[in-house]
Design an enzyme around this catalytic site. Sequence first.
Site, PDB file in Angstrom:
ATOM      1  N   LYS A 185     -10.832  -4.166  -3.500  1.00 36.76           N
ATOM      2  CA  LYS A 185     -11.715  -3.131  -4.195  1.00 36.76           C
ATOM      3  C   LYS A 185     -10.040  -2.443  -5.209  1.00 36.76           C
ATOM      4  O   LYS A 185     -10.708  -1.293  -6.171  1.00 36.76           O
ATOM      5  CB  LYS A 185     -12.088  -2.132  -2.925  1.00 36.76           C
ATOM      6  CG  LYS A 185     -13.346  -2.788  -2.003  1.00 36.76           C
ATOM      7  CD  LYS A 185     -14.408  -2.492  -2.843  1.00 36.76           C
ATOM      8  CE  LYS A 185     -15.376  -2.727  -2.825  1.00 36.76           C
ATOM      9  NZ  LYS A 185     -17.227  -2.634  -3.552  1.00 36.76           N
TER      10      LYS A 185
ATOM     11  N   LYS B 271       0.810  -1.529  -0.193  1.00 33.52           N
ATOM     12  CA  LYS B 271      -0.121  -0.089   0.287  1.00 33.52           C
ATOM     13  C   LYS B 271       1.285   1.214  -0.053  1.00 33.52           C
ATOM     14  O   LYS B 271       1.062   2.398  -0.444  1.00 33.52           O
ATOM     15  CB  LYS B 271      -0.922  -0.157   1.369  1.00 33.52           C
ATOM     16  CG  LYS B 271      -2.255  -1.255   0.784  1.00 33.52           C
ATOM     17  CD  LYS B 271      -3.013  -0.641   2.852  1.00 33.52           C
ATOM     18  CE  LYS B 271      -4.448  -1.229   2.456  1.00 33.52           C
ATOM     19  NZ  LYS B 271      -4.319  -2.019   3.556  1.00 33.52           N
TER      20      LYS B 271
ATOM     21  N   LYS C  47      -5.598 -11.488  -5.845  1.00 31.88           N
ATOM     22  CA  LYS C  47      -7.122 -11.138  -5.398  1.00 31.88           C
ATOM     23  C   LYS C  47      -8.197 -10.446  -5.756  1.00 31.88           C
ATOM     24  O   LYS C  47      -7.659  -9.597  -6.245  1.00 31.88           O
ATOM     25  CB  LYS C  47      -6.692 -11.732  -3.721  1.00 31.88           C
ATOM     26  CG  LYS C  47      -6.344 -10.472  -3.400  1.00 31.88           C
ATOM     27  CD  LYS C  47      -6.138  -9.990  -1.570  1.00 31.88           C
ATOM     28  CE  LYS C  47      -6.182  -8.216  -1.215  1.00 31.88           C
ATOM     29  NZ  LYS C  47      -5.768  -8.499  -0.349  1.00 31.88           N
TER      30      LYS C  47
END
Length: 332
Positions: free
Chosen positions: A198, A112, A195
């Site tokens: 969002k 991230k 996977k």
Amino acid sequence: RPRVLSGIQPTAGSFHLGNYLGAVRQWVALQESHDAFYMVVDLHAITIPQDPAELRANTRLAVAQLLAAGVDPERCTLFVQSHVPEHAQLGWVMNCLTGFGEASRMTQFKDKSAKQGADRATVGLFTYPVLQVADILLYQANQVPVGEDQRQHIELTRDLAERFNGRYGQTFTVPAPYILKETAKIFDLQDPAVKMSKSASTPKGLINLLDDPKVTAKKVKSAVTDTDTVIRFDAEEKPGVSNLLTILSTLSGSPVEDLERSYEGKGYGALKTDLAEAMVEFVTPFRSRTQQYLDDPETLDAILAKGAEKARAVAAETLAQTYDRMGFLPAK
Ligand code: TYM
């Protein structure tokens, strides 16, 4: 009864199919046999910037979806993380127990923060996993039902629990992950190598539970498969088809082997048609139940107030014990 605890972020609006099959479905099952604590983790959500009105609405929406999925406040403790201040308090203690390098090795943080850039990624994002440790340890949870992507955070939780216990005496239960092999990782329908999520999925590869059922059916029908024709579970060679089989098996309750047998001689179209139907059957009532809970904010607030009270009783006791063990002077 053994205790379970888990959490879900309110950031995304609609839950996606991975959230449901990987985690929430297990929450619903475990509340029958376990002393269960489930929460919407709004403190975690603010590790990336949130619009206040949206965060508030999405927190309600997350609670409504949990209720619609079958999380039952009569059978478990359902609450919002920020309603229980002990999470932030124990989070600080855990920060002071975590090595800088140890936190730097968390793969979700690395992914991230790499995406956001060093100056936009916050210190909150860095210590995100440590707050999750506090979430789990506050309740002395024995098991934590999550998807595969959370495994490393549970490992950190175990390490910190053992470290604290070793240094200050037995205080925390060392929790185990509860990750079902079959549904640990649901994949993007367009790119079965990644996977479903969002942030990473293509819109067509992501099944939002609150999408119009027609959209959901269309996404299932355009799922990527392979150039072979046989319907067989093989995660390595046939990841797309295997993902569809996993989803259908879980929604229908038929074992994968039975599905393989029933599709012998049939094409991918048949599998997709059946899965689209199963999905529509699942999401249609889920949507309307979610809407019903949203339409009744008083009931929802009452559920959360009771949940917070039950959660605080447990959390406060653990925190008081932790403070005492560490040598904080009691407030008189
Ligand atoms: P979150 O909100 O990202 O996801 C909620 C749950 O959904 C699971 N999940 C998946 N499972 C299978 N396949 C997928 N494609 C998939 N995508 C998501 C996640 O593994 C998760 O179980 N850090 C947590 C929230 C959290 C938490 C906690 C969890 C905060 N404190 C304490 C357990 C205990 C998170 O971001 O989940």
